[in-house]
Design a protein around this motif. Sequence first.
Motif, PDB file in Angstrom:
ATOM      1  N   TYR A 120       0.829  -1.205   0.000  1.00  0.00           N
ATOM      2  CA  TYR A 120       0.000   0.000   0.000  1.00  0.00           C
ATOM      3  C   TYR A 120       0.863   1.255   0.000  1.00  0.00           C
ATOM      4  CZ  TYR A 120      -3.825   3.086   1.485  1.00  0.00           C
ATOM      5  OH  TYR A 120      -4.761   4.081   1.579  1.00  0.00           O
ATOM      6  N   ILE A 152      -2.763   5.564  -5.584  1.00  0.00           N
ATOM      7  CA  ILE A 152      -3.890   5.699  -4.673  1.00  0.00           C
ATOM      8  C   ILE A 152      -3.915   7.127  -4.155  1.00  0.00           C
ATOM      9  CG2 ILE A 152      -4.923   4.878  -2.531  1.00  0.00           C
ATOM     10  CD1 ILE A 152      -3.479   2.279  -2.882  1.00  0.00           C
ATOM     11  N   SER A 202     -13.637   1.879  -7.499  1.00  0.00           N
ATOM     12  CA  SER A 202     -12.575   0.966  -7.069  1.00  0.00           C
ATOM     13  C   SER A 202     -12.982  -0.458  -7.398  1.00  0.00           C
ATOM     14  CB  SER A 202     -12.330   1.095  -5.556  1.00  0.00           C
ATOM     15  OG  SER A 202     -11.433   0.096  -5.102  1.00  0.00           O
ATOM     16  N   THR A 261      -7.701   0.274  -3.745  1.00  0.00           N
ATOM     17  CA  THR A 261      -7.186   1.247  -4.694  1.00  0.00           C
ATOM     18  C   THR A 261      -8.360   1.987  -5.324  1.00  0.00           C
ATOM     19  OG1 THR A 261      -5.341  -0.230  -5.203  1.00  0.00           O
ATOM     20  CG2 THR A 261      -5.762   1.581  -6.740  1.00  0.00           C
TER      21      THR A 261
END
Length: 466
Positions: free
Chosen positions: A6, A15, A199, A204
Motif C-alpha cells: 500500500y 492511490i 474501485s 485502490t
Amino acid sequence: MRTLIYALLCIAGAITACAQPVAQQTEVRKVDGYKGIWFTLGQRSEYGDKYSGGLGTYTAKHIPLSIYAPKVNKTFFVYGGTTGPDQRYLLCMIGSFDHKTGTVSKPVVVYDKKGVDDPHDNPSLAMDDDGYLWVFVSGRGKVRPGFKYRSKLPYSTDGFEVIREEEMTYPQPKYISGKGFLHLFTKYTGVRELYFETSRDGVTWTDDVKLAGMKRPEDKNSGHYQISGQHGEKVVFFFNWHPNGNVDQRTNIYYLQTTDFGKTWTDVEGNAVQIPVTDPASPIMLREYYSKKQNVYIKDVNFDEKGNPIALHVSGTGHQPGPHNGLKDWSILYYNGKTWEDHKITTSDHNYDTGSLFVKGNEWTVVAPTENSPQKWGGGGEIEMWKSTDKGKTWKKTRQLTKNSPRNHNYVRKVVNGRDPFYYFWADGNPDKLSESLLYFGDSKGNVWQLPYDMPAESAKPAKMK
C-alpha cells in the motif's frame, strides 16, 4: 506485507488520499443493546428545532444502511448508536438479524467518534461479491475525516479493519458485481458539491470526480444534496440545488445516471451529460420549484419493473417547522418510459419527516411518519403505510404501524434486497428534549418489532409490538 504494498502504491501515485495504511485492524468492541443517538441541530424557532430527535438512521443521504445477504440468510445494518439513554456520544455501529433464528446479534462498534455527537457522521454499508462487509463512516467536510472499513471475515460483524481515511460526507457506496465499487459522496468544496470515485477492490481508488456544482453568475457558492439508487449496473441519483449555497432554500429536482461504472453520465434517455454540471438551468432539471419559493427534500429512490426511476420527495414552503409554513406534500416523480409523472401521496408537518419507497410490480408502498403525533411540528411522527396499485397515480393509507407512542418515529430506511420480517428499520426520539432512542424494524405487511435496548447475551429475540 499488504501495508508495504500500500505504501509503495501511494508513493507511485496509484492511490489518492493515503492517510491510513490498508488493513489496520481494530479490536472487537460490542455494546449491550441497540441504543440510538439523539441529536439537535440547535437552530430553534417558535415551533422547535429545524430538526432533532432520534437520528440513529439519519440522514436520508447515507445510502444504504442495510443489506440482506441470501447466502447466510441474514440482514446486516448500520446505524448511529450511543453509550446510554442520557448520552450524546456517537458510536458508528453494525448489527445483524438472523432470519433463521429470528434473533439479532449484539451490536459491534465499527468506529468510536471520540466525543462527536453529530449523526452527520453516521455510517453507510456495502457488501462485495465475497461477502465482506464495507462500512463507510461519514466525515464532516475537512473538520472530521471519513473512513472506509472492511470486515475481517465474510458475512461477519466480528471485527473490522480500516482501509482508508479521506474527506467524504454522506457516503453512498454501490457495489456492482464483477466490477467493484462506485461511491457517490459530498465534499464541502463550495459549499456542498457532489463527487464520485470507483474501485475494483475497495483498496485502490480513482481520484475524486466532481459531478455537480451549480452556480448562477451572481453566486459565490454552489450546493446540492443527492439521493441515489441502483438497478443492476445502473446507478442513478436525483438531486436538488441550494441557491448560492443556502441549504435552507434547497429547491428544484435534477437527475443523472450511469450504466458504465461512471465512464459516462447521462439523462434518463441516455443522452450524454458533461460533468460537472454547473448551470442551475441545465436540461437535466426535471422540475423547477425555485420561482414558486418552495423547498424540496428528496427522500428515496426506487425503480419500476423495467428499471425506470422513481423519486420520493417532500416539498413545501420554508425551512422552519410550524403552521406558518404549513403542511408538506409527499409526492413521487416517476419516469414511465416516455415522460416524467408527478403524483401526490399525502401530507405531513415537517420537512425532515423521512420514509422509504418499495416497489413490487404494480404495488408501490411508502412507509413513513405521516401521522403528526405525538410531538406535533417536530421531526417524525407515527409510522403509516401507504399503497398504490396503479403505479403511483392514486394512494391509500392501508395501515398505521405505530400508535400512542411516547416519542416521534423517523427516518424509515429500506433494506437492499430486503426480506421479511426485517424489511426496513428506523429509530424514535423526542424532538423537543433529550430522550432515549429505540430502534425498530418492520415487515412488508406492517408488523413491527423493537430491537433490544438492553442486551446482556450475545443474541436476543426482538419484541413484537402490539
